[in-house]
Write an enzyme that holds these catalytic residues in place. Sequence first.
Site, PDB file in Angstrom:
ATOM      1  N   GLY A  40       0.836  -1.206   0.000  1.00  0.00           N
ATOM      2  CA  GLY A  40       0.000   0.000   0.000  1.00  0.00           C
ATOM      3  C   GLY A  40       0.863   1.244   0.000  1.00  0.00           C
ATOM      4  O   GLY A  40       2.044   1.207  -0.366  1.00  0.00           O
ATOM      5  N   SER A  41       0.282   2.332   0.441  1.00  0.00           N
ATOM      6  CA  SER A  41       0.956   3.628   0.359  1.00  0.00           C
ATOM      7  C   SER A  41       2.047   3.754   1.430  1.00  0.00           C
ATOM      8  O   SER A  41       2.068   3.005   2.406  1.00  0.00           O
ATOM      9  CB  SER A  41      -0.082   4.733   0.555  1.00  0.00           C
TER      10      SER A  41
ATOM     11  N   CYS B 113       2.381   0.456  -8.901  1.00  0.00           N
ATOM     12  CA  CYS B 113       3.477   0.950  -8.052  1.00  0.00           C
ATOM     13  C   CYS B 113       4.713   1.169  -8.917  1.00  0.00           C
ATOM     14  O   CYS B 113       5.542   2.022  -8.621  1.00  0.00           O
ATOM     15  CB  CYS B 113       3.758  -0.024  -6.929  1.00  0.00           C
TER      16      CYS B 113
ATOM     17  N   GLU C  23       5.709  -3.324   1.041  1.00  0.00           N
ATOM     18  CA  GLU C  23       5.775  -3.079  -0.415  1.00  0.00           C
ATOM     19  C   GLU C  23       5.008  -1.787  -0.656  1.00  0.00           C
ATOM     20  O   GLU C  23       3.790  -1.800  -0.829  1.00  0.00           O
ATOM     21  CB  GLU C  23       5.127  -4.236  -1.175  1.00  0.00           C
TER      22      GLU C  23
ATOM     23  N   GLY D 261       2.210   2.181   5.205  1.00  0.00           N
ATOM     24  CA  GLY D 261       3.309   1.286   5.575  1.00  0.00           C
ATOM     25  C   GLY D 261       4.053   1.771   6.799  1.00  0.00           C
ATOM     26  O   GLY D 261       4.510   0.962   7.625  1.00  0.00           O
TER      27      GLY D 261
HETATM   28  P1  NAD Z   1      -3.693   2.176   0.613  1.00  0.00           P
HETATM   29  O1  NAD Z   1      -2.470   2.478   1.409  1.00  0.00           O
HETATM   30  O2  NAD Z   1      -4.805   3.146   0.622  1.00  0.00           O
HETATM   31  O3  NAD Z   1      -4.316   0.763   1.085  1.00  0.00           O
HETATM   32  C1  NAD Z   1      -3.572  -0.426   1.048  1.00  0.00           C
HETATM   33  C2  NAD Z   1      -4.181  -1.430   2.023  1.00  0.00           C
HETATM   34  O4  NAD Z   1      -3.927  -0.976   3.348  1.00  0.00           O
HETATM   35  C3  NAD Z   1      -5.703  -1.583   1.924  1.00  0.00           C
HETATM   36  O5  NAD Z   1      -6.054  -2.947   2.056  1.00  0.00           O
HETATM   37  C4  NAD Z   1      -6.190  -0.784   3.122  1.00  0.00           C
HETATM   38  O6  NAD Z   1      -7.454  -1.191   3.587  1.00  0.00           O
HETATM   39  C5  NAD Z   1      -5.108  -1.136   4.124  1.00  0.00           C
HETATM   40  N1  NAD Z   1      -5.034  -0.306   5.321  1.00  0.00           N
HETATM   41  C6  NAD Z   1      -5.446   0.972   5.512  1.00  0.00           C
HETATM   42  N2  NAD Z   1      -5.210   1.339   6.795  1.00  0.00           N
HETATM   43  C7  NAD Z   1      -4.613   0.287   7.411  1.00  0.00           C
HETATM   44  C8  NAD Z   1      -4.136   0.039   8.725  1.00  0.00           C
HETATM   45  N3  NAD Z   1      -4.247   0.940   9.707  1.00  0.00           N
HETATM   46  N4  NAD Z   1      -3.568  -1.157   8.987  1.00  0.00           N
HETATM   47  C9  NAD Z   1      -3.455  -2.110   8.044  1.00  0.00           C
HETATM   48  N5  NAD Z   1      -3.918  -1.937   6.791  1.00  0.00           N
HETATM   49  C10 NAD Z   1      -4.483  -0.754   6.478  1.00  0.00           C
HETATM   50  O7  NAD Z   1      -3.189   1.900  -0.883  1.00  0.00           O
HETATM   51  P2  NAD Z   1      -4.044   1.768  -2.219  1.00  0.00           P
HETATM   52  O8  NAD Z   1      -4.598   3.091  -2.613  1.00  0.00           O
HETATM   53  O9  NAD Z   1      -4.946   0.606  -2.146  1.00  0.00           O
HETATM   54  O10 NAD Z   1      -2.878   1.365  -3.246  1.00  0.00           O
HETATM   55  C11 NAD Z   1      -2.011   2.279  -3.811  1.00  0.00           C
HETATM   56  C12 NAD Z   1      -0.676   2.332  -3.110  1.00  0.00           C
HETATM   57  O11 NAD Z   1      -0.110   1.025  -2.989  1.00  0.00           O
HETATM   58  C13 NAD Z   1       0.329   3.141  -3.918  1.00  0.00           C
HETATM   59  O12 NAD Z   1       1.111   3.912  -3.043  1.00  0.00           O
HETATM   60  C14 NAD Z   1       1.151   2.069  -4.602  1.00  0.00           C
HETATM   61  O13 NAD Z   1       2.435   2.479  -4.994  1.00  0.00           O
HETATM   62  C15 NAD Z   1       1.223   1.035  -3.526  1.00  0.00           C
HETATM   63  N6  NAD Z   1       1.535  -0.280  -4.088  1.00  0.00           N
HETATM   64  C16 NAD Z   1       2.777  -0.774  -3.865  1.00  0.00           C
HETATM   65  C17 NAD Z   1       3.133  -1.983  -4.426  1.00  0.00           C
HETATM   66  C18 NAD Z   1       4.501  -2.553  -4.217  1.00  0.00           C
HETATM   67  O14 NAD Z   1       4.658  -3.748  -4.442  1.00  0.00           O
HETATM   68  N7  NAD Z   1       5.494  -1.785  -3.812  1.00  0.00           N
HETATM   69  C19 NAD Z   1       2.211  -2.710  -5.194  1.00  0.00           C
HETATM   70  C20 NAD Z   1       0.932  -2.174  -5.382  1.00  0.00           C
HETATM   71  C21 NAD Z   1       0.609  -0.944  -4.829  1.00  0.00           C
END
Ligand code: NAD
Length: 504
Positions: A238-239, A294, A260, A243
């Site tokens: 995620g973002s 990503c 990631e 993270g």
């Molecule tokens: P996001 O950070 O909004 O959400 C990612 C996940 O985190 C979701 O399942 C969300 O419900 C969960 N989440 C939210 N709050 C949380 C908490 N307190 N504890 C645990 N989990 C929680 O990201 P998004 O908008 O779904 O995806 C886009 C982001 O993900 C971009 O920054 C992108 O670069 C990144 N991404 C990275 C990779 C990689 O492999 N490096 C791959 C895909 C996406």
Amino acid sequence: MQSILESLGIGAVNPGGFGGTWGGSGKAQVVVSPINGETLATVTNVTPAEFDAILAKSHAAFASWKLVPAPKRGEVVKAIGDELRRQKAALAELVTLEMGKTLREGLGEVQEMIDICDFAVGLSRQLYGLTMPSERRQHRLQEQWHPLGVVGVITAFNFPVAVWSWNTAIALVCGDTVLWKPSSKTPLTAIACTKIAEKVLRDFGYDPAICSLAIGRGSDIGDLINTDPRVALVSYTGSVPGGRHVGKLVQERFGRHILELGGNGAVIVSEKGDLEIALRAIYFGAIGTSGQRCTSTRRVIVHRSLHATFLERLEALYARTPIGDPRQNEILMGPLVDQGAVATMEAAIATIKAQGGRIVCGGQRLDLPGGCYISPCIADVAGDLPMVQEETFAPVLYVQAYDSFEEAIALQNGVPQGLSSAIITNDQRESELFLSAAGSDCGIANVNTGTSGAEIGGAFGGEKETGGGRESGSDAWKAYMRRQTSAINFSGGLELAQGITLEL
Ligand code: NAD
């Protein structure tokens, strides 16, 4: 659409929790397609108490799963791969319906799931430990790898099924159980995948809670995963802010994590490179998945001698980008995931302008059903434009000119993220420098191809704010197991290490 949903076991209302049985009595969420705003289905979230019960089932399933020989666990993963082959077209279409990527990319994503299953099947016979020469006579020193526990897999919306499979195929052969919390933007694909795994596990007679699911908000269900010591490893995609939060909570309890996080992919286009390859690689890298990978190409660092020609050629490609319903074959760019993402892109473009960047093209909303369509944007900017430091998760591409190769590397590395990078050059000295310790600081560094479209065979992940985690191929499996080092004495006496003597 209805037949696809039905073939994957998706009904009108679907419980969002699975730990051997399906349930979920929390908030109901209506899932709409970004393609046209049409309702796909409803999902009911799990409550904290239901989550607790699911985790207990996953934890209990680990006790028996870890004792199954790894090659036998591989047979289960092989069958999951076979089931994915059978369901490939339907699952790809559901990915497209739910998050809006083109069907050909949806098919590619499911292919990636099949590929990682195949990889994991081979891996199930290759979870090698080492033996080392002991410094003591008639001793043997060895390392073994043992199953770790429950792996909490938290995924982003943009690869709604592939990231689960990267984690799950590897975790399963390693003897771990998986508890998945998908993005709330893509719960239906998660239910479909869990049903596929459930069927296979039941067919083999194993506990289906080995692949569990808990759909709910990150701030409640996510935090329960982060803080519960029964979750041995949290694999979070995620973002960067997300993270940072997850990393702190998991570290607090000395759990393990794989992070990631966000990227800010750049391609260096050398004057010694092939401009045709550069244009194709950058165009796909920037507009593919509507700029929501990503590894999307967000920055082009182009030699000043090519700057004007490059911009002119790329703008012409952008102008004729077929944008629309991503299920149609001729479409190259579908919608963004929701209207919020469109608003974020518009706000980013306003900031780029305010900071002195020149918008070459794009950023216009398109009058299509659902309200999630916007034309991709190119911004011609100076090296120090502050917005370039940020990941805007949308098709916004920054183009910067460079004069010396050293300057290009400094621009490439001069952002907080470190996921994906590439160079287009036919000069071997440049490409080797780019791949050397003096070159790209990213987890992925490609030559004469773009920043996105990683293959499963290599370890995937990035440095700096991208979080340092690795998953998928190569030896990424080691993060899913615990290492045990043993000294075995067959001398008949007791000799201490480091020459220490014991007089009794
Ligand atoms: P996001 O950070 O909004 O959400 C990612 C996940 O985190 C979701 O399942 C969300 O419900 C969960 N989440 C939210 N709050 C949380 C908490 N307190 N504890 C645990 N989990 C929680 O990201 P998004 O908008 O779904 O995806 C886009 C982001 O993900 C971009 O920054 C992108 O670069 C990144 N991404 C990275 C990779 C990689 O492999 N490096 C791959 C895909 C996406």
